[in-house]
Design a protein around this motif. Structure first.
Motif, short mmCIF file in Angstrom:
data_model
loop_
_atom_site.label_atom_id
_atom_site.label_comp_id
_atom_site.label_asym_id
_atom_site.label_seq_id
_atom_site.Cartn_x
_atom_site.Cartn_y
_atom_site.Cartn_z
N LEU A 103 0.86 -1.18 0.00
CA LEU A 103 0.00 0.00 0.00
C LEU A 103 0.89 1.23 0.00
O LEU A 103 1.76 1.38 0.87
CB LEU A 103 -0.89 -0.02 1.24
CG LEU A 103 -2.11 0.89 1.28
CD1 LEU A 103 -3.05 0.59 0.12
CD2 LEU A 103 -2.85 0.71 2.60
N LYS A 104 0.71 2.09 -0.99
CA LYS A 104 1.55 3.28 -1.10
C LYS A 104 1.13 4.33 -0.08
O LYS A 104 -0.05 4.60 0.10
CB LYS A 104 1.47 3.85 -2.52
CG LYS A 104 2.13 2.96 -3.56
CD LYS A 104 2.41 3.72 -4.83
CE LYS A 104 3.18 2.84 -5.82
NZ LYS A 104 4.51 2.51 -5.31
N HIS A 105 2.11 4.88 0.60
CA HIS A 105 1.86 5.92 1.61
C HIS A 105 2.99 6.93 1.49
O HIS A 105 4.07 6.75 2.07
CB HIS A 105 1.82 5.29 3.00
CG HIS A 105 1.24 6.19 4.05
ND1 HIS A 105 1.70 7.45 4.30
CD2 HIS A 105 0.20 5.99 4.91
CE1 HIS A 105 1.01 8.00 5.27
NE2 HIS A 105 0.08 7.12 5.67
N THR A 106 2.75 7.98 0.74
CA THR A 106 3.81 8.93 0.39
C THR A 106 4.56 9.49 1.60
O THR A 106 5.80 9.49 1.61
CB THR A 106 3.24 10.08 -0.47
OG1 THR A 106 2.60 9.52 -1.61
CG2 THR A 106 4.35 11.01 -0.93
N PRO A 107 3.87 9.96 2.64
CA PRO A 107 4.63 10.56 3.75
C PRO A 107 5.55 9.59 4.49
O PRO A 107 6.63 9.99 4.94
CB PRO A 107 3.52 11.07 4.69
CG PRO A 107 2.32 11.21 3.82
CD PRO A 107 2.42 10.11 2.82
N ILE A 108 5.14 8.33 4.65
CA ILE A 108 5.98 7.42 5.44
C ILE A 108 6.55 6.27 4.61
O ILE A 108 7.22 5.39 5.14
CB ILE A 108 5.20 6.84 6.64
CG1 ILE A 108 3.99 5.99 6.17
CG2 ILE A 108 4.75 7.92 7.58
CD1 ILE A 108 3.26 5.30 7.31
N ILE A 126 3.92 0.70 2.63
CA ILE A 126 3.65 -0.16 3.78
C ILE A 126 2.97 -1.44 3.30
O ILE A 126 2.55 -1.53 2.14
CB ILE A 126 2.76 0.55 4.82
CG1 ILE A 126 1.42 0.96 4.18
CG2 ILE A 126 3.46 1.75 5.41
CD1 ILE A 126 0.46 1.59 5.16
N ILE A 127 2.91 -2.40 4.18
CA ILE A 127 2.24 -3.66 3.88
C ILE A 127 1.00 -3.77 4.77
O ILE A 127 1.05 -3.45 5.95
CB ILE A 127 3.17 -4.87 4.17
CG1 ILE A 127 4.42 -4.79 3.30
CG2 ILE A 127 2.44 -6.18 3.93
CD1 ILE A 127 4.17 -4.93 1.82
N THR A 128 -0.10 -4.21 4.20
CA THR A 128 -1.32 -4.39 4.97
C THR A 128 -1.89 -5.78 4.72
O THR A 128 -1.57 -6.42 3.72
CB THR A 128 -2.35 -3.30 4.63
OG1 THR A 128 -3.44 -3.36 5.57
CG2 THR A 128 -2.92 -3.49 3.22
N ASP A 129 -2.70 -6.23 5.65
CA ASP A 129 -3.30 -7.56 5.53
C ASP A 129 -4.67 -7.46 4.87
O ASP A 129 -5.48 -6.61 5.22
CB ASP A 129 -3.43 -8.22 6.91
CG ASP A 129 -4.23 -7.37 7.88
OD1 ASP A 129 -3.93 -6.18 8.01
OD2 ASP A 129 -5.18 -7.90 8.50
N ARG A 130 -4.92 -8.35 3.92
CA ARG A 130 -6.22 -8.38 3.24
C ARG A 130 -7.25 -9.04 4.16
O ARG A 130 -6.93 -9.88 4.98
CB ARG A 130 -6.09 -9.18 1.94
CG ARG A 130 -7.36 -9.23 1.12
CD ARG A 130 -7.15 -10.03 -0.17
NE ARG A 130 -6.65 -11.37 0.09
CZ ARG A 130 -7.40 -12.39 0.54
NH1 ARG A 130 -8.68 -12.21 0.80
NH2 ARG A 130 -6.88 -13.58 0.73
#
Length: 395
Positions: free
Chosen positions: A335-340, A343-347
């Motif tokens: 999951l793209k998160h420009t400020p940090i 990241i990886i997230t669970d489905r």
């Protein structure tokens, strides 16, 4: 799409930490428009939008800011509730009382509203204003004691497990209320006690005490109610590597003896059946440990599973992240998160047919959706919106 089954449902989300945000994350994952309400004053620590914790529990949500200390902010919140289907919070009951957000008042504004109050102790009773987190409730309900290795050392499970249970209960209650409203047109008030939700995990123990006056004590990895032996967690070859083994019948015991190389001790009378093996479980575990300590956890898993013996690896976070089964099913998604950074997230583990739950967006930045919610959705005039921002009411 089936993964948008809650599309058209709008949720005003005043929750924080874990239990409440987990409930609203499930709703958001399945298509509900969840508007998370924050304040600059409280968006700190674990509630900071830039922490991994916040991002884990708040994906797929919109984010706005309201300082509820201001009467104007409370009026804006009521206007938002009027155009929503669900309002949910997990503060102590006094917080909503201080805001004047009683169900009777909310129902006057929106008769069909579904209002959910999650608190540690529930909305009434002598403990109603007590504050509690998952670990507090686990201790209070007896789970910490019962999941320990010894009655004199109540270590517990080391994670606020009951917070997840509370969140799941809240989600189920909301879905029931939505279905009920669909049939009758009526809203619902849901008072969810985290303490009582936690107690539901102890059903058999409580029944045993009430009906049999049993003395329930923690039994660590053993399980007196399960007819299995060996049954436990065993050391493996590498540092801090463990496996679990559960032998439930004589065929599995014979298979285990065979893969261990048929040691002489396995033929002794004290291990000749499950009942005797349970009686001598301490000695048996020590002997099993000698065998498991000579092999890697992966080797033991492959050998035992091949022979139909229930077994598994005690996986670390690194193991989970690289688990081949989870990788094949795309359980972890980038999951793209420009400020940090990425990241990886669970489905979501729930799939409807061939549809996969869509992770539409990362968790919101602080106030990221203020303009959309307040101007486009709520209809505030531009100068009105800017004035509220300047005064810190939207902030």
């Amino acid at each position: 799409m089936k993964n948008d089954i809650l599309k058209g449902i709008r949720v005003i989300d005043f929750t924080w930490m874990l239990a409440g945000p987990f409930a609203t994350r499930i709703l958001a994952d399945f298509g509900a428009e969840v508007i998370k309400v924050q304040s600059k004053k409280t968006a700190k620590g674990m509630e900071s939008n830039l922490t991994w914790y916040f991002n884990h529990w708040n994906r797929n949500k919109l984010g706005i800011t309201l300082d509820m200390d201001y009467p104007e902010a409370r009026e804006i919140a009521l206007r938002l509730i009027k155009i929503s289907d669900v309002m949910i919070e997990n503060f102590s009951p006094r917080v909503l009382s201080n805001w004047g957000f009683y169900y009777e008042k909310i129902r006057e504004i929106k008769p069909e509203i579904i209002m959910v109050n999650i608190s540690a102790m529930g909305g009434d009773g002598p403990w109603r204003d007590f504050i509690g987190f998952g670990t507090t409730l686990q201790s209070l309900c007896g789970l910490t004691y019962l999941t320990s290795f010894d009655k004199d050392l109540p270590m517990g499970i080391g994670y606020p497990y009951v917070d997840s249970i509370i969140g799941l209960y809240a989600t189920l209650a909301i879905l029931n209320a939505i279905e009920y409203r669909k049939r009758t047109g009526d809203g619902q008030y849901i008072d969810l006690s985290g303490f009582e939700a936690s107690l539901t995990l102890l059903g058999p123990c409580i029944l045993d005490i009430l009906l049999n006056n049993a003395d329930i004590i923690p039994c660590g990895n053993s399980a007196n109610h399960i007819p299995s032996a060996p049954y436990g967690c065993y050391k493996c070859l590498e540092e801090d590597r463990w496996c679990v083994i559960a032998v439930c019948n004589e065929d599995q015991w014979k298979a285990l003896v065979k893969v261990m190389g048929e040691p002489k001790w396995a033929c002794e009378d004290r291990f000749s059946n499950i009942s005797k093996r349970k009686e001598n479980s301490k000695e048996l575990d020590e002997l099993i440990n000698k065998w498991t300590s000579s092999l890697s956890a992966e080797e033991i898993l492959n050998i035992l599973q091949r022979e139909g013996i229930p077994s598994g690896i005690v996986q670390t976070a690194k193991d989970i992240a690289n688990d081949p089964q989870l990788k094949e099913r795309r359980f972890f998604l980038p999951l793209k998160h420009t400020p940090i950074g990425d990241i990886i997230t669970d489905r979501q583990p729930i799939r409807f047919g061939d549809d996969e739950t869509e992770i539409k967006k990362r968790a919101p930045l602080l106030g990221e959706d203020n303009r959309y919610v307040f101007v486009e959705l709520l209809g505030l005039k531009e100068d009105e919106f800017n004035l509220y921002v300047k005064k810190g009411i939207i902030g």
